[in-house]
Scaffold this motif. Structure first.
Motif: not given
Length: 417
Positions: A365, A393-395, A391, A351, A349, A409-410
């Protein structure tokens, strides 16, 4: 007689050539003088740019230029031009790299949010002078004056490093000055006394110099040479410097090489900063600074039972899905986990942070998660054990309003399926 005629002919030719060259020489000298005057005037007008003139002239001009401000910053170690020629490290050259960054980012700064010619907002100036400027489109912090010029991150707490931790940064030099970055580490010794040690990344040059040294720690001073291949190609390239501390052991890396290992440092590190001999013509240049807690996750060789692995060591070129070579430490770790657990399968996944358009980040992503999958397959992992998903910039797991939050977050997560 023939020889005498030839001598006279040669002499007349030389005299005529000198006569006609004089006006040309005057014109050439005038052009050179005007050029010097122009450059001198420019430097007086733009004092901040003065420190970069010498470095920029020798920087790789083939680096990708990307001025799009509406894109995800994507990686806390994005840098342009570092891998744009044959002398720069490649993915293949990092095949034995074992540095894995910490899993929670404490501080990160690539200076993209700072104004050129100003001191960066997220740092303290402890001595000397420093300014943000560009090296072929890459924002960097220049230590321009002082012996030593010294800066440190602005943190809420005075002590923030934990056991284990990692510190990384990129550095650049044209090889002509004393521009060797020094990572200073504040620590407490066994008696509880506060002090400060130094890890110096002495730049390589064409004269065969280049090493990493430690000093002012409880252990004896120690120095280890860089490999000759690194020394000889050091100038005029970006280089990735990294440090990991775990259980009193310290390891220091430059690019794909582990240069220095200290089995017992004899202290507890608490904070860090960067210093060096600053000079207008040869500044110490650093960028993509990142400190993280955790490091070299203790899961290799064990039965994998976690739901996922969250990584921050897989990095890409700016706004691209091109893997950076220093990603190989994390990828090697993932390959070993898969080898140790033959039945394990991962969904990869990808991000981003929330910088830029959400649709763009989602596409990017996805491309990056596929790039990670492709690289793992090249490293021997069966395609049937991997899937990929972007995904965007979610979650988020961090605050997108802070540098460290966006850096957290990255990430690339390996989710057990």
């Amino acid at each position: 007689m023939k020889n005498r005629i030839n001598s006279v002919y040669v002499g007349l030719t030389i005299i005529l050539a000198l006569f006609f060259m004089q006006p040309c020489q005057a014109q050439i000298w005038k052009k050179i003088t005007n050029k010097v005057e122009e450059e001198t005037s420019d430097r007086v007008i733009d004092d901040a740019g003065k420190a970069t003139d010498k470095a920029l002239d020798k920087t790789d001009q083939n680096s990708d230029q990307n001025d799009d401000q509406n894109t995800d910053s994507s990686s806390s170690s994005d840098r342009k031009g570092s891998n744009s020629n044959a002398s720069a490290p490649s993915i293949k050259s990092y095949q034995n790299y074992d540095f894995v960054p910490g899993d929670t980012v404490l501080f990160a700064d690539d200076f993209t949010e700072d104004q050129q010619g100003e001191f960066p907002a997220h740092w303290n100036l402890e001595s000397g002078q420093a300014v943000v400027n560009d090296v072929a489109g890459t924002p960097a912090l220049f230590l321009t004056e002082g012996n030593y010029a010294k800066v440190s991150p602005r943190m809420k707490n005075e002590t923030y490093l934990t056991d284990p931790f990692t510190i990384e940064f990129d550095t650049y030099t044209d090889g002509n000055g004393d521009e060797s970055p020094v990572l200073f580490i504040q620590y407490t010794d066994k008696e509880g006394n506060a002090s400060e040690g130094e890890i110096t990344f002495n730049k390589g040059d064409n004269e065969g110099r280049g090493d990493v040294s430690i000093s002012y720690f409880p252990v004896n001073d120690n120095t280890a040479d860089m490999p000759n291949a690194l020394k000889e190609s050091y100038a005029n390239h970006w280089h990735h410097c990294a440090v990991i501390y775990k259980n009193d052991q310290l390891k220091c890396y430059v690019d794909q090489y582990r240069i220095l290992t200290i089995p017992h440092l004899g202290c507890v590190p608490t904070a860090f900063g960067i210093e060096g001999i600053g000079d207008q013509e040869a500044p110490v240049m650093i960028t993509n600074v990142r400190a993280a807690s955790g490091g070299q996750m203790n899961m290799v060789g064990k039965k994998f039972t976690e739901a996922k692995i969250v990584t921050h060591g897989i990095n890409f070129d700016l706004d691209k899905a091109t893997l950076k070579p220093e990603s190989m430490g994390t990828l090697n770790m993932i390959v070993q986990v898969l080898k140790d657990n033959p039945d394990l399968k991962f969904e990869i996944d990808g991000y981003t942070d929330n910088t830029g358009a959400a649709s763009h980040n989602l596409t990017l992503s996805q491309q990056r998660s596929e790039a990670v999958k492709d690289q793992l397959i090249k490293m021997g992992v069966s395609p049937t054990r991997l899937t990929s998903k972007g995904l965007g910039d979610t979650n988020p797991i961090g605050d997108n309003n802070t540098l460290a939050g966006r850096a957290n977050n990255r990430r690339v997560e390996f989710v057990k399926v």
